[in-house]
Motif scaffolding. Structure first.
Motif, PDB file in Angstrom:
ATOM      1  N   GLU A  63       0.840  -1.193   0.000  1.00 48.55           N
ATOM      2  CA  GLU A  63       0.000   0.000   0.000  1.00 48.55           C
ATOM      3  C   GLU A  63       0.881   1.251   0.000  1.00 48.55           C
ATOM      4  OE1 GLU A  63      -3.269  -0.173  -0.272  1.00 48.55           O
ATOM      5  OE2 GLU A  63      -3.299  -2.363  -0.115  1.00 48.55           O
ATOM      6  N   MET A  64       2.136   1.124  -0.357  1.00 49.07           N
ATOM      7  CA  MET A  64       3.076   2.255  -0.332  1.00 49.07           C
ATOM      8  C   MET A  64       2.587   3.382  -1.218  1.00 49.07           C
ATOM      9  SD  MET A  64       6.762   0.399  -0.697  1.00 49.07           S
ATOM     10  CE  MET A  64       7.230  -0.953   0.350  1.00 49.07           C
ATOM     11  N   SER A  65       2.775   4.591  -0.777  1.00 47.94           N
ATOM     12  CA  SER A  65       2.364   5.739  -1.586  1.00 47.94           C
ATOM     13  C   SER A  65       3.196   5.841  -2.863  1.00 47.94           C
ATOM     14  CB  SER A  65       2.470   7.036  -0.771  1.00 47.94           C
ATOM     15  OG  SER A  65       3.800   7.238  -0.337  1.00 47.94           O
ATOM     16  N   ALA A  66       4.407   5.316  -2.836  1.00 50.47           N
ATOM     17  CA  ALA A  66       5.297   5.362  -4.012  1.00 50.47           C
ATOM     18  C   ALA A  66       5.006   4.241  -5.003  1.00 50.47           C
ATOM     19  CB  ALA A  66       6.750   5.291  -3.555  1.00 50.47           C
ATOM     20  N   ARG A  67       4.095   3.358  -4.683  1.00 52.12           N
ATOM     21  CA  ARG A  67       3.849   2.148  -5.478  1.00 52.12           C
ATOM     22  C   ARG A  67       3.613   2.434  -6.959  1.00 52.12           C
ATOM     23  NH1 ARG A  67      -0.836  -0.602  -7.056  1.00 52.12           N
ATOM     24  NH2 ARG A  67      -0.515  -2.828  -7.288  1.00 52.12           N
ATOM     25  N   GLU A  68       2.620   3.232  -7.273  1.00 42.54           N
ATOM     26  CA  GLU A  68       2.267   3.479  -8.674  1.00 42.54           C
ATOM     27  C   GLU A  68       3.414   4.136  -9.433  1.00 42.54           C
ATOM     28  OE1 GLU A  68      -0.316   2.302 -10.332  1.00 42.54           O
ATOM     29  OE2 GLU A  68      -1.023   1.385  -8.470  1.00 42.54           O
ATOM     30  N   GLY A  69       4.075   5.083  -8.805  1.00 44.50           N
ATOM     31  CA  GLY A  69       5.200   5.751  -9.451  1.00 44.50           C
ATOM     32  C   GLY A  69       6.344   4.800  -9.758  1.00 44.50           C
ATOM     33  N   PHE A 100       9.502   1.772 -13.489  1.00 42.01           N
ATOM     34  CA  PHE A 100      10.112   0.507 -13.883  1.00 42.01           C
ATOM     35  C   PHE A 100       9.719   0.169 -15.318  1.00 42.01           C
ATOM     36  CE2 PHE A 100      10.480  -4.031 -14.390  1.00 42.01           C
ATOM     37  CZ  PHE A 100      11.668  -4.333 -13.741  1.00 42.01           C
ATOM     38  N   TYR A 101       8.447   0.295 -15.622  1.00 43.66           N
ATOM     39  CA  TYR A 101       7.986   0.012 -16.980  1.00 43.66           C
ATOM     40  C   TYR A 101       8.704   0.914 -17.992  1.00 43.66           C
ATOM     41  CZ  TYR A 101       5.347  -0.320 -21.217  1.00 43.66           C
ATOM     42  OH  TYR A 101       5.029  -0.476 -22.543  1.00 43.66           O
ATOM     43  N   GLU A 102       8.758   2.197 -17.713  1.00 47.14           N
ATOM     44  CA  GLU A 102       9.407   3.150 -18.629  1.00 47.14           C
ATOM     45  C   GLU A 102      10.873   2.781 -18.858  1.00 47.14           C
ATOM     46  OE1 GLU A 102       8.000   5.562 -20.452  1.00 47.14           O
ATOM     47  OE2 GLU A 102       6.061   4.959 -19.631  1.00 47.14           O
TER      48      GLU A 102
END
Length: 185
Positions: free
Chosen positions: A89-95, A100-102
């Motif tokens: 549930e880390m706030s940095a998760r989506e970023g 990583f994808y980029e």
């Protein structure tokens, strides 16, 4: 299955909270500056990444996981942290997932692992996330490895979220079988 999972997770969390300092000390003792392909090096990475997964269950563990991800000098360590971040549930998760994808979008094998990390997530929203990933530009039903990394990882290895009450995981798999059958009977 869900009860067993909850009991296992509670036990790991309790162990990690009770013995956080000892686990962190051992985790830190396994750190190496150079990537080592020897059996001892592989064993050390496996132990260190297992300890990281325990530490990640605690509030103090978030920083350890993020530091591990950022400092990783090899894909084994980077992926170990990415899998934990994908579960979190880390706030940095989506970023982090997007970054990583980029960074790796031109490497199909690494992107397969990126899809798998999200498919294996223990988060309550995993079925929705996996379903949404089928619309990602890097996903195609025409690529068996891509289907395997997302759909098979979810349906075969994510026992907790695939078998959720209400049958959403089963419906998703049935829809996928229909979609794949159209391009690869």
């Amino acid at each position: 299955s869900a009860g067993l999972h909850r009991a296992r997770e509670a036990l790991i969390k309790r162990l990690a909270e009770t013995h956080f300092d000892a686990l962190l000390t051992r985790y830190n003792s396994e750190a190496v500056a150079e990537f080592d392909l020897s059996q001892a090096g592989k064993s050390s990475r496996r132990l260190r990444n297992t300890l990281l997964s325990y530490l990640a269950t605690t509030p103090k563990g978030e920083k350890v996981v993020l530091d591990h991800y950022r400092a990783a000098n090899n894909m084994t360590d980077r992926m170990a942290a990415l899998f934990l971040i994908a579960h979190s549930e880390m706030s940095a998760r989506e970023g982090i997932l997007e970054s990583f994808y980029e960074s790796w979008q031109d490497n199909a094998l690494v992107i397969d692992k990126w899809f798998a990390a999200q498919a294996l997530s223990k988060r309550a929203d995993t079925v929705d996330r996996v379903r949404a990933l089928t619309a990602h530009p890097a996903f195609t039903y025409k690529n068996p490895n891509r289907v395997r990394s997302l759909v098979s990882s979810f349906s075969m290895m994510n026992q907790v979220r695939f078998h959720t009450a209400g049958g959403e995981g089963y419906r998703f798999l049935a829809e996928t079988i229909v979609a794949v059958d159209k391009v690869n009977p």
